[in-house]
Design a protein around this motif. Structure first.
Motif, mmCIF file in Angstrom:
data_model
loop_
_atom_site.group_PDB
_atom_site.id
_atom_site.type_symbol
_atom_site.label_atom_id
_atom_site.label_comp_id
_atom_site.label_asym_id
_atom_site.label_seq_id
_atom_site.Cartn_x
_atom_site.Cartn_y
_atom_site.Cartn_z
ATOM 1 N N LYS A 53 0.777 -1.480 -0.111
ATOM 2 C CA LYS A 53 0.051 -0.054 -0.015
ATOM 3 C C LYS A 53 0.939 1.350 0.257
ATOM 4 C CE LYS A 53 -2.373 -1.608 3.437
ATOM 5 N NZ LYS A 53 -3.622 -1.714 4.487
ATOM 6 N N MET A 54 2.120 1.148 0.630
ATOM 7 C CA MET A 54 2.721 2.512 0.844
ATOM 8 C C MET A 54 3.565 2.625 -0.433
ATOM 9 S SD MET A 54 6.374 3.089 2.654
ATOM 10 C CE MET A 54 7.346 1.548 1.601
ATOM 11 N N TRP A 55 3.956 1.724 -1.384
ATOM 12 C CA TRP A 55 4.355 1.661 -2.571
ATOM 13 C C TRP A 55 3.514 2.340 -3.442
ATOM 14 C CZ3 TRP A 55 2.244 -1.257 -6.734
ATOM 15 C CH2 TRP A 55 2.936 -1.161 -7.997
ATOM 16 N N TRP A 56 2.263 1.833 -3.502
ATOM 17 C CA TRP A 56 1.260 2.357 -4.484
ATOM 18 C C TRP A 56 1.101 3.712 -4.150
ATOM 19 C CZ3 TRP A 56 -0.813 2.570 -9.023
ATOM 20 C CH2 TRP A 56 -1.889 3.155 -9.079
ATOM 21 N N ALA A 57 0.544 3.910 -2.721
ATOM 22 C CA ALA A 57 0.332 5.543 -2.431
ATOM 23 C C ALA A 57 1.505 6.358 -2.733
ATOM 24 C CB ALA A 57 0.110 5.406 -1.006
ATOM 25 N N ALA A 58 2.608 5.940 -2.785
ATOM 26 C CA ALA A 58 3.872 6.856 -2.767
ATOM 27 C C ALA A 58 4.008 7.034 -4.558
ATOM 28 C CB ALA A 58 5.167 6.176 -2.536
ATOM 29 N N ALA A 59 3.682 5.985 -5.190
ATOM 30 C CA ALA A 59 3.755 6.212 -6.759
ATOM 31 C C ALA A 59 2.567 6.873 -7.191
ATOM 32 C CB ALA A 59 3.846 4.804 -7.367
ATOM 33 N N LEU B 218 1.289 -3.669 -11.880
ATOM 34 C CA LEU B 218 1.161 -4.916 -12.423
ATOM 35 C C LEU B 218 -0.280 -5.758 -12.244
ATOM 36 C CD1 LEU B 218 2.814 -7.076 -14.170
ATOM 37 C CD2 LEU B 218 3.525 -7.885 -12.102
ATOM 38 N N GLN B 219 -0.749 -6.089 -13.450
ATOM 39 C CA GLN B 219 -2.066 -6.872 -13.229
ATOM 40 C C GLN B 219 -2.072 -7.647 -11.910
ATOM 41 O OE1 GLN B 219 -3.313 -9.555 -16.705
ATOM 42 N NE2 GLN B 219 -3.489 -11.107 -15.282
ATOM 43 N N GLY B 220 -3.214 -7.412 -11.187
ATOM 44 C CA GLY B 220 -3.385 -8.413 -10.090
ATOM 45 C C GLY B 220 -2.876 -7.630 -8.809
ATOM 46 N N THR B 221 -2.165 -6.673 -8.652
ATOM 47 C CA THR B 221 -1.610 -5.868 -7.709
ATOM 48 C C THR B 221 -2.971 -5.242 -7.016
ATOM 49 O OG1 THR B 221 0.414 -5.391 -8.571
ATOM 50 C CG2 THR B 221 -0.012 -4.179 -6.897
ATOM 51 N N GLU B 222 -3.778 -4.722 -7.754
ATOM 52 C CA GLU B 222 -4.970 -4.126 -6.912
ATOM 53 C C GLU B 222 -5.777 -5.264 -6.164
ATOM 54 O OE1 GLU B 222 -6.704 -5.452 -10.975
ATOM 55 O OE2 GLU B 222 -4.659 -4.919 -10.026
ATOM 56 N N ILE B 223 -5.592 -6.179 -6.344
ATOM 57 C CA ILE B 223 -6.374 -7.175 -5.631
ATOM 58 C C ILE B 223 -5.240 -8.141 -4.620
ATOM 59 C CG2 ILE B 223 -8.336 -7.263 -6.790
ATOM 60 C CD1 ILE B 223 -7.092 -10.381 -7.682
ATOM 61 N N LEU B 224 -4.003 -7.657 -4.680
ATOM 62 C CA LEU B 224 -2.917 -8.325 -3.680
ATOM 63 C C LEU B 224 -2.912 -9.868 -4.247
ATOM 64 C CD1 LEU B 224 -3.483 -6.667 -0.205
ATOM 65 C CD2 LEU B 224 -1.836 -6.288 -1.985
ATOM 66 N N GLN B 225 -2.908 -9.897 -5.686
ATOM 67 C CA GLN B 225 -2.821 -11.339 -6.128
ATOM 68 C C GLN B 225 -1.637 -12.063 -5.602
ATOM 69 O OE1 GLN B 225 -4.643 -11.854 -9.965
ATOM 70 N NE2 GLN B 225 -3.132 -13.504 -10.564
ATOM 71 N N PRO B 226 -1.475 -13.157 -5.390
ATOM 72 C CA PRO B 226 -0.293 -14.093 -4.882
ATOM 73 C C PRO B 226 0.359 -14.612 -5.979
ATOM 74 C CG PRO B 226 -2.195 -15.146 -4.132
ATOM 75 C CD PRO B 226 -2.565 -13.919 -4.779
ATOM 76 N N GLY B 227 1.476 -15.056 -5.882
ATOM 77 C CA GLY B 227 2.142 -16.031 -6.656
ATOM 78 C C GLY B 227 3.077 -15.190 -7.682
ATOM 79 N N TRP B 228 3.084 -16.313 -8.849
ATOM 80 C CA TRP B 228 4.062 -15.797 -9.773
ATOM 81 C C TRP B 228 3.312 -14.964 -10.831
ATOM 82 C CZ3 TRP B 228 9.283 -16.838 -9.581
ATOM 83 C CH2 TRP B 228 9.616 -17.689 -8.747
#
Length: 129
Positions: free
Chosen positions: A25-31, A43-53
């Motif tokens: 969240k800090m990384w996104w808010a700072a950006a 990156l696709q999936g970051t907005e839902i905290l998608q796990p994995g590769w």
């Protein structure tokens, strides 16, 4: 440690880890809100905290997302929390365009305590990593 090419939150602890979610969240808010220059990208999936590769042949994890897009029906609590942050920061950028303006000035830099201040026009963004 095998975390290269993973989603950011997996690189910092994973979606179940409070500190990992906080760093994401800090990384996104700072950006999105003034520390980084340019258009914030995730990156696709970051907005839902998608796990994995991250793979080009695997799809977005709709099972983690709320049923109605950016709402709060269904989905995991972690995904809803992150999506609300994304929505709020994008609204802030729209309502206050100077937050993401050009020519940022670093007004404070304390590497030891990981505190940074960046000013753009009339706005000051403080990042405490």
């Amino acid at each position: 440690d095998g975390r290269l090419r993973r989603y950011f939150q997996d690189r910092v602890g994973g979606r179940e880890d409070w500190n990992g979610r906080a760093q994401t969240k800090m990384w996104w808010a700072a950006a999105a809100c003034g520390v980084a220059s340019g258009v914030p990208m995730m990156l696709q999936g970051t907005e839902i905290l998608q796990p994995g590769w991250w793979h080009t042949d695997q799809f977005f994890r709709w099972d983690l997302a709320p049923e109605n897009g950016l709402g709060t029906d269904g989905g995991s609590p972690e995904a809803i929390e992150m999506m609300n942050l994304v929505k709020a920061t994008l609204k802030l950028r729209k309502d206050h365009p100077d937050v993401c303006g050009h020519d940022p000035q670093v007004t404070h830099q304390d590497g030891k305590n990981m505190v940074f201040g960046v000013r753009r026009k009339g706005y000051l963004s403080v990042l405490h990593a």
